[in-house]
Design a protein around this motif. Sequence first.
Motif, PDB file in Angstrom:
ATOM      1  N   LEU A 295     -11.961  -6.931   7.225  1.00  0.00           N
ATOM      2  CA  LEU A 295     -11.653  -6.835   5.785  1.00  0.00           C
ATOM      3  C   LEU A 295     -11.469  -8.231   5.165  1.00  0.00           C
ATOM      4  N   ASN A 296     -10.823  -9.109   5.910  1.00  0.00           N
ATOM      5  CA  ASN A 296     -10.533 -10.443   5.362  1.00  0.00           C
ATOM      6  C   ASN A 296     -11.780 -11.315   5.200  1.00  0.00           C
ATOM      7  N   THR A 297     -12.909 -10.897   5.791  1.00  0.00           N
ATOM      8  CA  THR A 297     -14.139 -11.668   5.583  1.00  0.00           C
ATOM      9  C   THR A 297     -15.125 -10.888   4.715  1.00  0.00           C
ATOM     10  N   ASP A 298     -14.756  -9.649   4.360  1.00  0.00           N
ATOM     11  CA  ASP A 298     -15.684  -8.770   3.646  1.00  0.00           C
ATOM     12  C   ASP A 298     -15.633  -9.069   2.147  1.00  0.00           C
ATOM     13  N   ALA A 299     -16.785  -9.396   1.580  1.00  0.00           N
ATOM     14  CA  ALA A 299     -16.851  -9.801   0.170  1.00  0.00           C
ATOM     15  C   ALA A 299     -16.496  -8.663  -0.784  1.00  0.00           C
ATOM     16  N   ASN A 300     -16.520  -7.422  -0.281  1.00  0.00           N
ATOM     17  CA  ASN A 300     -16.174  -6.294  -1.148  1.00  0.00           C
ATOM     18  C   ASN A 300     -14.683  -6.234  -1.468  1.00  0.00           C
ATOM     19  N   TYR A 301     -13.908  -6.963  -0.707  1.00  0.00           N
ATOM     20  CA  TYR A 301     -12.463  -6.924  -0.922  1.00  0.00           C
ATOM     21  C   TYR A 301     -12.010  -8.307  -1.360  1.00  0.00           C
ATOM     22  N   LYS A 302     -11.297  -8.348  -2.479  1.00  0.00           N
ATOM     23  CA  LYS A 302     -10.943  -9.647  -3.063  1.00  0.00           C
ATOM     24  C   LYS A 302      -9.554 -10.109  -2.636  1.00  0.00           C
ATOM     25  N   TYR A 303      -9.037  -9.523  -1.621  1.00  0.00           N
ATOM     26  CA  TYR A 303      -7.684  -9.900  -1.187  1.00  0.00           C
ATOM     27  C   TYR A 303      -7.659 -10.028   0.330  1.00  0.00           C
ATOM     28  N   GLN A 304      -6.560 -10.527   0.828  1.00  0.00           N
ATOM     29  CA  GLN A 304      -6.395 -10.711   2.261  1.00  0.00           C
ATOM     30  C   GLN A 304      -5.216  -9.869   2.741  1.00  0.00           C
ATOM     31  N   VAL A 305      -5.404  -9.162   3.863  1.00  0.00           N
ATOM     32  CA  VAL A 305      -4.266  -8.435   4.434  1.00  0.00           C
ATOM     33  C   VAL A 305      -3.520  -9.354   5.392  1.00  0.00           C
ATOM     34  N   GLU A 306      -2.220  -9.140   5.475  1.00  0.00           N
ATOM     35  CA  GLU A 306      -1.394 -10.008   6.319  1.00  0.00           C
ATOM     36  C   GLU A 306      -0.978  -9.322   7.621  1.00  0.00           C
ATOM     37  N   ASN A 307      -0.564  -8.054   7.496  1.00  0.00           N
ATOM     38  CA  ASN A 307      -0.014  -7.339   8.653  1.00  0.00           C
ATOM     39  C   ASN A 307      -0.786  -6.049   8.922  1.00  0.00           C
ATOM     40  N   GLY A 308      -0.398  -5.416  10.000  1.00  0.00           N
ATOM     41  CA  GLY A 308      -0.948  -4.100  10.312  1.00  0.00           C
ATOM     42  C   GLY A 308       0.199  -3.117  10.470  1.00  0.00           C
ATOM     43  N   LEU A 309      -0.118  -1.839  10.382  1.00  0.00           N
ATOM     44  CA  LEU A 309       0.908  -0.821  10.563  1.00  0.00           C
ATOM     45  C   LEU A 309       0.297   0.396  11.237  1.00  0.00           C
ATOM     46  N   ILE A 310       0.914   0.812  12.327  1.00  0.00           N
ATOM     47  CA  ILE A 310       0.480   2.032  13.012  1.00  0.00           C
ATOM     48  C   ILE A 310       1.576   3.069  12.832  1.00  0.00           C
ATOM     49  N   VAL A 311       1.223   4.182  12.228  1.00  0.00           N
ATOM     50  CA  VAL A 311       2.218   5.232  11.978  1.00  0.00           C
ATOM     51  C   VAL A 311       1.877   6.436  12.847  1.00  0.00           C
ATOM     52  N   VAL A 312       2.790   6.784  13.742  1.00  0.00           N
ATOM     53  CA  VAL A 312       2.561   7.916  14.642  1.00  0.00           C
ATOM     54  C   VAL A 312       3.355   9.117  14.136  1.00  0.00           C
ATOM     55  N   ALA A 313       2.637  10.153  13.680  1.00  0.00           N
ATOM     56  CA  ALA A 313       3.279  11.328  13.101  1.00  0.00           C
ATOM     57  C   ALA A 313       3.389  12.452  14.123  1.00  0.00           C
ATOM     58  N   TYR A 314       4.437  13.277  13.985  1.00  0.00           N
ATOM     59  CA  TYR A 314       4.670  14.375  14.920  1.00  0.00           C
ATOM     60  C   TYR A 314       4.643  15.714  14.195  1.00  0.00           C
ATOM     61  N   LYS A 315       4.070  16.699  14.873  1.00  0.00           N
ATOM     62  CA  LYS A 315       3.872  17.983  14.194  1.00  0.00           C
ATOM     63  C   LYS A 315       5.161  18.768  14.008  1.00  0.00           C
ATOM     64  N   ASP A 316       6.194  18.438  14.795  1.00  0.00           N
ATOM     65  CA  ASP A 316       7.461  19.157  14.626  1.00  0.00           C
ATOM     66  C   ASP A 316       8.276  18.590  13.455  1.00  0.00           C
ATOM     67  N   GLY A 317       7.712  17.600  12.768  1.00  0.00           N
ATOM     68  CA  GLY A 317       8.380  17.060  11.587  1.00  0.00           C
ATOM     69  C   GLY A 317       9.402  15.963  11.879  1.00  0.00           C
ATOM     70  N   SER A 318       9.609  15.662  13.158  1.00  0.00           N
ATOM     71  CA  SER A 318      10.556  14.578  13.477  1.00  0.00           C
ATOM     72  C   SER A 318      10.011  13.253  12.958  1.00  0.00           C
ATOM     73  N   PRO A 319      10.928  12.319  12.584  1.00  0.00           N
ATOM     74  CA  PRO A 319      10.490  11.090  11.905  1.00  0.00           C
ATOM     75  C   PRO A 319       9.397  10.339  12.661  1.00  0.00           C
ATOM     76  N   ALA A 320       8.357   9.968  11.922  1.00  0.00           N
ATOM     77  CA  ALA A 320       7.235   9.233  12.520  1.00  0.00           C
ATOM     78  C   ALA A 320       7.702   7.858  12.974  1.00  0.00           C
ATOM     79  N   HIS A 321       7.057   7.333  14.006  1.00  0.00           N
ATOM     80  CA  HIS A 321       7.317   5.960  14.431  1.00  0.00           C
ATOM     81  C   HIS A 321       6.344   5.038  13.717  1.00  0.00           C
ATOM     82  N   ALA A 322       6.895   4.043  13.026  1.00  0.00           N
ATOM     83  CA  ALA A 322       6.050   3.086  12.306  1.00  0.00           C
ATOM     84  C   ALA A 322       6.120   1.742  13.021  1.00  0.00           C
ATOM     85  N   HIS A 323       4.992   1.311  13.590  1.00  0.00           N
ATOM     86  CA  HIS A 323       4.956   0.038  14.314  1.00  0.00           C
ATOM     87  C   HIS A 323       4.272  -1.011  13.445  1.00  0.00           C
ATOM     88  N   GLN A 324       5.053  -1.934  12.945  1.00  0.00           N
ATOM     89  CA  GLN A 324       4.490  -2.972  12.088  1.00  0.00           C
ATOM     90  C   GLN A 324       4.038  -4.153  12.953  1.00  0.00           C
TER      91      GLN A 324
END
Length: 361
Positions: A295-324
């Motif tokens: 994304l950071n080299t793609d001319a279609n996007y005029k901005y740069q991302v800094e971080n990533g985020l992985i969000v693991v959701a659970y079907k029983d509704g318990s709070p998702a784990h967000a790994h930044q």
Amino acid sequence: QTFIPEIRTSSADLTMFLKKPPNISFAFFLTHLSLCHGLQSPKRHSPYSTVDTERYSSLVKSAMSRVSSQTPLTILEEDDHIYGPVLKSPPPTTLTRGEVRTPKVLHPFLHPQEITEEEAETGGPPARIHLNRGQGRSAIPSVTRILQQTMSTEQMFYLERWKRRMVQELGEEGFKEYSQNLFKQGKTFHSVLEETLTSGVKWTDRDPFEMSQYPPEVCGYMKSVSHVLDDVREVHAIESTVQHNTLNYLGIVDCVARYRGVLCVIDWKTSEKPKPFLSNTYDNPIQVAAYAGALNTDANYKYQVENGLIVVAYKDGSPAHAHQLNFELMLDYWKTWLLRLEDYFEKRYKKCYKNVFINML
DNA sequence: GGATCCTTCTTCTTCTTC
């Protein structure tokens, strides 16, 4: 054989050894054999009178003497001998590889301080660049494919083992159905999430009747991620194609948005098992770093991302784990990604890969 | 309309005892 190096037994010996009466412990067996060897007063009419005591005499002596002479110091020495010297925690880039390699390409992530507010576009609907394979792009490999084809043998082994066990349990058809159901759940979750992020209407504010139209698992996943969505602002892109301008790979990012004030590539995941640690997510961080780098080299996007985020959701509704993934982690995973990319092109183009890779830079 | 592609997931020892 590890603990008692002077003993060499074959599997036939061990089988014979294990044919002792089941109500008698191994230690007792050894003690008894030692009695037969005359270490203490011998006992007649033992059930082991048929055992070839001569054959096992060295095992008995060795085992007996070792057990009795063990002290904390000798245990430490044994540990040293068996496991080798204690290693201080290795850097994350070397975790999945035996050898240390350095990728040749500079990283595409700017240091947070170098990013100015003007570079990030604000307002307007999120970008959604559809993948269009018909325009000479068919030769460009995707992130998923590259990760799949460059998995370590260890990773493949565990996946195969898991699959074999599942097929044994559910049968060929049952397993197929189970897998398809998992995919379906993941897809539905993604599309509902997409709607929610585009419309800006919170899941909890939706019409209860409308919510009841979705499968219960999907409601669980949405409830699971609700606390993460509270921290998400400025959605810039959803399900949008990114392509690296020189490294010749592409992929589709789930979402680009500001999470807790930082512009992130966000990857939503559903999971049966809890994944409280980043290490539980296997190759997911590499995938996120690959998308961000493209994304950071793609001319279609005029901005740069800094971080990533992985969000693991659970079907029983318990709070998702967000790994930044912060800047340092992104850099580490970007390096790992480059190694995987090199592996992929090496496999694909055999000997001429170096030229291919160099030409792309 | 059919074929292909990108995704969607799946892994990390295993048992006993409290």
